[in-house]
Design a protein around this motif. Sequence first.
Motif, PDB file in Angstrom:
ATOM      1  N   ASN A  42       0.810  -1.211   0.000  1.00  0.00           N
ATOM      2  CA  ASN A  42       0.000   0.000   0.000  1.00  0.00           C
ATOM      3  C   ASN A  42       0.845   1.265   0.000  1.00  0.00           C
ATOM      4  O   ASN A  42       0.359   2.331  -0.339  1.00  0.00           O
ATOM      5  N   GLY A  43       2.114   1.188   0.352  1.00  0.00           N
ATOM      6  CA  GLY A  43       3.006   2.345   0.305  1.00  0.00           C
ATOM      7  C   GLY A  43       3.236   2.831  -1.113  1.00  0.00           C
ATOM      8  O   GLY A  43       3.507   4.006  -1.346  1.00  0.00           O
ATOM      9  N   ASP A  46       0.535   5.128  -1.661  1.00  0.00           N
ATOM     10  CA  ASP A  46       0.453   6.089  -0.572  1.00  0.00           C
ATOM     11  C   ASP A  46      -0.961   6.163  -0.001  1.00  0.00           C
ATOM     12  O   ASP A  46      -1.570   7.234   0.104  1.00  0.00           O
TER      13      ASP A  46
END
Length: 94
Positions: A42-43, A46
Amino acid sequence: MAYAGTQVTYGRGRGLVGWRVPAQLGGGVVALQLVAIYSPRNGFLDLVALSAVEFGICIGVGVALLVVIETEKWRRRSKSKAAALPASGVGRRI
């Protein structure tokens, strides 16, 4: 075949069968959103999860919008039915 003065309606009387595809599409969208938010990657996008209050606000706004839209549809239908009734028995069969 539609005659002059008649209204053709599609999709009425199908019950829940007509909701199968939209429900599946909505479920697919929700599943993809959950994967995007809670996956280890999910990074990359963002993304952060909503808090309980933020989620409640989203649900509340959605339900309120649904109520407003359905009320307006009901009001329009009741007006069109009232306008379609014959005035003071004209055209009634006895």
